[in-house]
Structures are given as structure tokens and as C-alpha cells.
Design an enzyme around this catalytic site. Structure first.
Site, mmCIF file in Angstrom:
data_model
loop_
_atom_site.group_PDB
_atom_site.id
_atom_site.type_symbol
_atom_site.label_atom_id
_atom_site.label_comp_id
_atom_site.label_asym_id
_atom_site.label_seq_id
_atom_site.Cartn_x
_atom_site.Cartn_y
_atom_site.Cartn_z
ATOM 1 N N HIS A 145 0.840 -1.200 0.000
ATOM 2 C CA HIS A 145 0.000 0.000 0.000
ATOM 3 C C HIS A 145 0.876 1.252 0.000
ATOM 4 O O HIS A 145 0.643 2.186 -0.774
ATOM 5 C CB HIS A 145 -0.899 -0.025 1.239
ATOM 6 C CG HIS A 145 -1.653 1.241 1.504
ATOM 7 N ND1 HIS A 145 -2.976 1.410 1.163
ATOM 8 C CD2 HIS A 145 -1.258 2.410 2.092
ATOM 9 C CE1 HIS A 145 -3.362 2.626 1.521
ATOM 10 N NE2 HIS A 145 -2.341 3.249 2.089
ATOM 11 N N GLU A 146 1.896 1.272 0.863
ATOM 12 C CA GLU A 146 2.779 2.437 0.938
ATOM 13 C C GLU A 146 3.607 2.598 -0.345
ATOM 14 O O GLU A 146 3.815 3.718 -0.827
ATOM 15 C CB GLU A 146 3.696 2.337 2.161
ATOM 16 C CG GLU A 146 2.969 2.270 3.495
ATOM 17 C CD GLU A 146 1.998 3.417 3.703
ATOM 18 O OE1 GLU A 146 2.226 4.506 3.141
ATOM 19 O OE2 GLU A 146 0.994 3.221 4.413
ATOM 20 N N HIS A 149 1.533 4.358 -2.822
ATOM 21 C CA HIS A 149 1.552 5.813 -2.673
ATOM 22 C C HIS A 149 2.745 6.410 -3.415
ATOM 23 O O HIS A 149 2.614 7.415 -4.122
ATOM 24 C CB HIS A 149 1.650 6.191 -1.192
ATOM 25 C CG HIS A 149 0.337 6.228 -0.478
ATOM 26 N ND1 HIS A 149 -0.757 6.914 -0.960
ATOM 27 C CD2 HIS A 149 -0.047 5.669 0.707
ATOM 28 C CE1 HIS A 149 -1.762 6.776 -0.106
ATOM 29 N NE2 HIS A 149 -1.362 6.028 0.917
ATOM 30 N N GLU A 223 -6.152 7.040 -1.006
ATOM 31 C CA GLU A 223 -6.132 5.817 -0.207
ATOM 32 C C GLU A 223 -6.747 4.657 -0.973
ATOM 33 O O GLU A 223 -6.250 3.531 -0.913
ATOM 34 C CB GLU A 223 -6.880 6.044 1.113
ATOM 35 C CG GLU A 223 -6.152 6.951 2.080
ATOM 36 C CD GLU A 223 -4.738 6.481 2.355
ATOM 37 O OE1 GLU A 223 -4.531 5.286 2.659
ATOM 38 O OE2 GLU A 223 -3.819 7.319 2.254
#
Length: 296
Positions: A145-146, A149, A223
């Protein structure tokens, strides 16, 4: 430490903005007759709006390490640290970005964040609380997930959006302040009076809240995209499991500096109108989006 970082950042903003305005030849935004030079005003506001946003972006890694106490893993000392570095390296290769710095920060709450102005020189960090309680597959999904980003350029995008809204908040607040100063306070001196400053501060507060709603809406959309990247890199099942685990731990306060909240995977959520100012969507909605196949 956070107060010192705040003061140092704002001092840097004033210095850089002042030098930039001088180089651009921007003088007073007031014309001496009660009016305003709108071109000079717009340049003035844009310089301060974007300089503040981008200085924060360029200093984000340095500030994140110091404000969270994150320890960058230079040489892995344990099998867990070795696994974490290797996992991030694999995810970064698959996402097509440079290897980020990998760090662990002290926090009982399960959380992680990514920051940095360059997608090939970023920082990803995970809390020791998450490493202790989450399974390896769940931690991998959070790291994915990071990495999402970073690969999506979210830090730069949010800084650009913040710069734009900062510019127009300052611009319209000063126009409103000048109008109130002349129309309500009857100031005919040609120089800004007390009414200008009072009305400008009031307008900046109101417009700032409206601008924050816009910025936080974009943050919530980021997100969903980062969750989709996590599902693609680590598997939808692992990403959903990680979010389910975060939902189960919602009673534990999220300990993150305000400037990093938007870049973490988890955040304290509120209901009602306050929800418009949240950087993250409710976990239930994020899980539902993944189960609906919105990561493909």
C-alpha cells in the site's frame, strides 16, 4: 522537537518566499489609493502558497524521521529486519520505482507511512506495534500500500493541490479584507487598516476550512488507489486481511504527527461533518471497494 521543526520550516518558507518575490520584482499589493494590484497579489499568494507546500515536501523525509523517531535499517540486525528490507525491495521492483529507505518507528498503534519528494528516493516506515501483531502477509500488504503511494506520486500530487488551494485562500481572503476595510470600516487612507487585517484573518479561517475539505477529499481518493496497488502487488486477500486487522484495532489511538497523517495507512476516523476533514475513508468502505474488485 516538533515545535523546533515547525519554526524552522516556517523560517525557511519566509526566507525563500522573500527572495523569490524580490527576484520577481513584486512590490506592494496595495496601490496606495485603496485598491489592490491583483496581478502582484496573485503572484504574492502563489509564491507563499507553493513555497510552503514544496518546502514541506522536500523536507518530508528528514522531518518524518525526527518527528516519529524512525530508525532507518542501514544493515539488518535481525531476521525480521532482513525480511522487511527484502520484501520492500521486491515490491519496489514490481512497482517500477527505486529502492526506498526502510525504517521502523516506535508506536504501539499499528501504522505505516511513506514520504519523500522523489519516487526513486522515498522513505517507507512501519511501526513496531504492527510488526509485532500483524502476520507477514498482512505487513507485506501494508508495505505494498505504501509503495503504491510512492509509485502513484501521491506526495507530489497532494503538495500541488495544497499549493493551489493555499494560493486562492490567501488571494480571495485579501480581496475580501480590502473590501471590508473600505466599505465597512470606511478606511480612505489608501493604506490597509485594522479592518483589512481582521477581515483577512476571518476569511482565511473560513476559506481554509473549505480548502481543507477539498484537499482531504483528494487524500481519501489516494487511499483507494493505494489499496488497489496493495492488492495488485501483495494480493487482494492479504490487503483485505490487513485492513480487517486495522479495523479490529480501531480502539488503539493512532500516534502520528499531523503532517504525516495523510501518508499513513491508518488514521483516527470521525463521523458527521468532521468526516469531511478526514484524510482516510472508513475502513469498511475501503474493504468493500476491494471486495467489489475495484483494484483491477
Amino acid at each position: 522537537m516538533r515545535i523546533l521543526l515547525f519554526l524552522a520550516t516556517n523560517l525557511a518558507i519566509l526566507v525563500v518566499a522573500s527572495i523569490t518575490l524580490s527576484l520577481l520584482g513584486v512590490g506592494s499589493v496595495h496601490d496606495g489609493q485603496g485598491g489592490m494590484n491583483l496581478q502582484s497579489l496573485l503572484i504574492f499568494c502563489a509564491v507563499f502558497g507553493f513555497v510552503g507546500s514544496f518546502i514541506s515536501l522536500f523536507l518530508s523525509k528528514w522531518m518524518a524521521k525526527r518527528s516519529t523517531g524512525a530508525r532507518v535499517i542501514e544493515q539488518p540486525q535481525t531476521r525480521q529486519e532482513q525480511w522487511l528490507v527484502e520484501t520492500v525491495a521486491q515490491l519496489a521492483r514490481e512497482a517500477g520505482i527505486g529502492m526506498p529507505e526502510v525504517a521502523i518507528f516506535p508506536s504501539r498503534a499499528a501504522n505505516a507511512f511513506a514520504t519523500g519528494w522523489n519516487r526513486n528516493a522515498s522513505l517507507v516506515a512501519v511501526s513496531d506495534g504492527m510488526l509485532q501483531r500483524f502476520s507477514p502477509n498482512e505487513v507485506k500488504a501494508v508495505m505494498a500500500h505504501e509503495i503504491g503511494h510512492v509509485a502513484n506520486g501521491d506526495m507530489v500530487t497532494l503538495s500541488l493541490i495544497q499549493g493551489v488551494v493555499n494560493t486562492f485562500v490567501m488571494f480571495f481572503a485579501r480581496i475580501f479584507g480590502n473590501f471590508v476595510d473600505r466599505a465597512v470600516f470606511k478606511n480612505e487612507s489608501g493604506r490597509p487598516g485594522i479592518g483589512y487585517f481582521i477581515a483577512t484573518i476571518f476569511a482565511e479561517l473560513v476559506l481554509g476550512i473549505l480548502a481543507s475539505i477539498i484537499v482531504m477529499w483528494f487524500s481519501r481518493q489516494r487511499e483507494y488507489r493505494a489499496d488497489a496497488a496493495g492488492a495488485q502487488l501483495a494480493g487482494a486477500g492479504s490487503m483485505i486481511a490487513a485492513l480487517e486487522r486495522l479495523r479490529a484495532e480501531q480502539g488503539i489511538p493512532v500516534e502520528m504527527p499531523g503532517e504525516l497523517t495523510a501518508f499513513g495507512i491508518n488514521a483516527n476516523l470521525k463521523n458527521g461533518l468532521a468526516g469531511l476533514l478526514m484524510s482516510h475513508p472508513p475502513l469498511e468502505q475501503r474493504i468493500a471497494a476491494l471486495r467489489a474488485g475495484n483494484y483491477r
